[in-house]
Design an enzyme around this catalytic site. Structure first.
Site, PDB file in Angstrom:
ATOM      1  N   ASN A  14     -37.290 -38.816  37.813  1.00  0.00           N
ATOM      2  CA  ASN A  14     -35.824 -38.731  37.776  1.00  0.00           C
ATOM      3  C   ASN A  14     -35.452 -37.253  37.615  1.00  0.00           C
ATOM      4  O   ASN A  14     -35.592 -36.693  36.535  1.00  0.00           O
ATOM      5  CB  ASN A  14     -35.307 -39.570  36.593  1.00  0.00           C
ATOM      6  CG  ASN A  14     -33.831 -39.395  36.336  1.00  0.00           C
ATOM      7  OD1 ASN A  14     -33.099 -38.835  37.167  1.00  0.00           O
ATOM      8  ND2 ASN A  14     -33.371 -39.862  35.183  1.00  0.00           N
ATOM      9  N   LYS A  50     -32.570 -35.877  37.707  1.00  0.00           N
ATOM     10  CA  LYS A  50     -31.256 -35.654  37.071  1.00  0.00           C
ATOM     11  C   LYS A  50     -30.472 -34.590  37.844  1.00  0.00           C
ATOM     12  O   LYS A  50     -30.673 -34.439  39.039  1.00  0.00           O
ATOM     13  CB  LYS A  50     -31.435 -35.306  35.588  1.00  0.00           C
ATOM     14  CG  LYS A  50     -32.331 -36.329  34.873  1.00  0.00           C
ATOM     15  CD  LYS A  50     -32.293 -36.225  33.385  1.00  0.00           C
ATOM     16  CE  LYS A  50     -33.235 -37.274  32.795  1.00  0.00           C
ATOM     17  NZ  LYS A  50     -33.191 -37.314  31.343  1.00  0.00           N
ATOM     18  N   HIS A  93     -28.750 -45.653  33.522  1.00  0.00           N
ATOM     19  CA  HIS A  93     -29.463 -44.660  32.712  1.00  0.00           C
ATOM     20  C   HIS A  93     -28.620 -44.372  31.473  1.00  0.00           C
ATOM     21  O   HIS A  93     -27.385 -44.370  31.531  1.00  0.00           O
ATOM     22  CB  HIS A  93     -29.687 -43.383  33.523  1.00  0.00           C
ATOM     23  CG  HIS A  93     -30.605 -42.430  32.831  1.00  0.00           C
ATOM     24  ND1 HIS A  93     -30.175 -41.636  31.802  1.00  0.00           N
ATOM     25  CD2 HIS A  93     -31.928 -42.194  32.979  1.00  0.00           C
ATOM     26  CE1 HIS A  93     -31.210 -40.930  31.351  1.00  0.00           C
ATOM     27  NE2 HIS A  93     -32.279 -41.246  32.049  1.00  0.00           N
ATOM     28  N   GLU A 103     -27.786 -41.784  30.088  1.00  0.00           N
ATOM     29  CA  GLU A 103     -26.807 -40.694  30.268  1.00  0.00           C
ATOM     30  C   GLU A 103     -25.555 -41.209  30.988  1.00  0.00           C
ATOM     31  O   GLU A 103     -24.446 -40.750  30.716  1.00  0.00           O
ATOM     32  CB  GLU A 103     -27.479 -39.537  31.034  1.00  0.00           C
ATOM     33  CG  GLU A 103     -28.496 -38.845  30.136  1.00  0.00           C
ATOM     34  CD  GLU A 103     -29.699 -38.245  30.855  1.00  0.00           C
ATOM     35  OE1 GLU A 103     -29.641 -38.056  32.079  1.00  0.00           O
ATOM     36  OE2 GLU A 103     -30.704 -37.962  30.167  1.00  0.00           O
ATOM     37  N   GLU A 114     -36.157 -46.989  28.135  1.00  0.00           N
ATOM     38  CA  GLU A 114     -36.140 -45.579  27.757  1.00  0.00           C
ATOM     39  C   GLU A 114     -35.423 -45.428  26.415  1.00  0.00           C
ATOM     40  O   GLU A 114     -34.180 -45.388  26.367  1.00  0.00           O
ATOM     41  CB  GLU A 114     -35.383 -44.757  28.800  1.00  0.00           C
ATOM     42  CG  GLU A 114     -35.975 -44.830  30.185  1.00  0.00           C
ATOM     43  CD  GLU A 114     -35.542 -43.651  31.039  1.00  0.00           C
ATOM     44  OE1 GLU A 114     -36.407 -42.880  31.437  1.00  0.00           O
ATOM     45  OE2 GLU A 114     -34.334 -43.490  31.274  1.00  0.00           O
ATOM     46  N   GLY A 120     -35.870 -36.388  26.786  1.00  0.00           N
ATOM     47  CA  GLY A 120     -35.658 -34.949  26.792  1.00  0.00           C
ATOM     48  C   GLY A 120     -35.833 -34.291  25.433  1.00  0.00           C
ATOM     49  O   GLY A 120     -35.472 -33.134  25.250  1.00  0.00           O
ATOM     50  N   SER A 171     -39.785 -38.467  27.500  1.00  0.00           N
ATOM     51  CA  SER A 171     -40.804 -37.442  27.233  1.00  0.00           C
ATOM     52  C   SER A 171     -42.209 -37.857  27.669  1.00  0.00           C
ATOM     53  O   SER A 171     -43.196 -37.484  27.034  1.00  0.00           O
ATOM     54  CB  SER A 171     -40.779 -37.028  25.754  1.00  0.00           C
ATOM     55  OG  SER A 171     -39.516 -36.453  25.446  1.00  0.00           O
TER      56      SER A 171
HETATM   57  P1  PGA Z   1     -37.524 -37.111  30.021  1.00  0.00           P
HETATM   58  O1  PGA Z   1     -36.421 -38.020  30.741  1.00  0.00           O
HETATM   59  O2  PGA Z   1     -38.865 -37.476  30.625  1.00  0.00           O
HETATM   60  O3  PGA Z   1     -37.142 -35.703  30.317  1.00  0.00           O
HETATM   61  O4  PGA Z   1     -37.493 -37.448  28.564  1.00  0.00           O
HETATM   62  C1  PGA Z   1     -36.675 -39.348  31.103  1.00  0.00           C
HETATM   63  C2  PGA Z   1     -35.434 -39.979  31.704  1.00  0.00           C
HETATM   64  O5  PGA Z   1     -34.337 -39.773  31.166  1.00  0.00           O
HETATM   65  O6  PGA Z   1     -35.490 -40.702  32.724  1.00  0.00           O
END
Ligand code: PGA
Length: 247
Positions: free
Chosen positions: A7, A9, A92, A94, A165, A171, A208
């Site tokens: 992903n 983003k 997601h 976000e 997630e 992140g 992560s």
């Molecule tokens: P990350 O993001 O691996 O940077 O933690 C995962 C995601 O939000 O899909």
């Protein structure tokens, strides 16, 4: 088969993402696992041009459920379909957090994608506060129920993917331990059964995930793949995760 998905983003620019797509094409060898990238909208046509024939699939990070019309700034399923996108992220954290997308709206997206034969990757996950309150199970159940119960008869492990997630792991560099993630995913399978949804859906872990922990996560019974943010933005680390078995 596992599913390794990146992903991206809101990262890169169209030209920088062409470079990344080409590097992925050159370094990633697809074996028995499914490999998917989710670039920003403006790079999806480039993904189609560069990745076609490589075995690497591409998808979008978002979609609007309406067919077309007065939805300024939005992108429809048929637009995605014409770019060869086979997958689309939905819900997601976000999107839920910053754009206030409701369970009903997310369910509409899933429905529209499935009607066109695109595979939704539907994301769920609890916040740190919810985890500390001990309400992980009820939060995940509500996220699943509010979007997916009306679609219970249509979901299968071939036309739909779930991604767990934990928001506190996204992140932040904090990964759920493989045991924790596996236990929560086992709980999710129980929730699916309770809600009359297929228990054998593919469930990806995200938060992560990186080359160093990919194998430990993917070796767990209930973890069917990874949804990778930061570590998918470099061809080397994404490639290393695609080759997780060799590490
Ligand atoms: P990350 O993001 O691996 O940077 O933690 C995962 C995601 O939000 O899909």
């Amino acid at each position: 088969m596992k599913i390794i998905a990146g992903n991206w983003k809101m990262n890169g620019t169209p030209s920088a993402n062409v470079t990344l797509l080409e590097a992925i094409k050159d370094t990633v060898t697809v074996g028995e696992d499914k490999v998917i990238v989710f670039p920003p909208f403006l790079s999806i046509a480039d993904a189609q041009r560069i990745l076609k024939g490589t075995g690497i699939a591409w998808g979008a990070q978002n979609v609007h459920p309406a067919e077309s019309g007065a939805y300024t700034g939005e992108v429809s399923v048929s637009m995605l379909k014409e770019t060869g996108a086979e997958y689309c992220l939905v819900g997601h954290s976000e999107r839920r957090q910053y754009f206030g997308e409701s369970g009903q709206f997310l369910g509409d997206k899933v429905k529209a994608l499935m009607a066109a034969g695109l595979i939704p990757v539907f994301c769920i996950g609890e916040s740190l506060a919810q985890r500390e309150q001990g309400i992980v199970g009820s939060v995940l159940k509500e996220q699943i129920a509010s979007s997916l119960v009306p679609l219970a008869d249509t979901l299968t492990n071939e036309n739909f993917i779930l991604a767990y997630e934990p928001v506190w792991a996204i992140g932040t560099g904090k990964t759920a331990t493989p045991e924790d993630a596996n236990n929560t995913m086992a709980e999710i399978r129980g929730i699916l059964t309770e809600l009359g949804l297929p228990r054998d859906l593919y469930i990806l872990y995200g938060g992560s995930a990186k080359p160093e922990n990919a194998k430990a996560l993917l070796s767990k019974e209930h973890i069917d793949g990874l949804l990778i943010g930061g570590a998918s933005l470099k061809a080397d680390s994404f490639g290393a995760m695609v080759n997780w078995k060799e590490r």
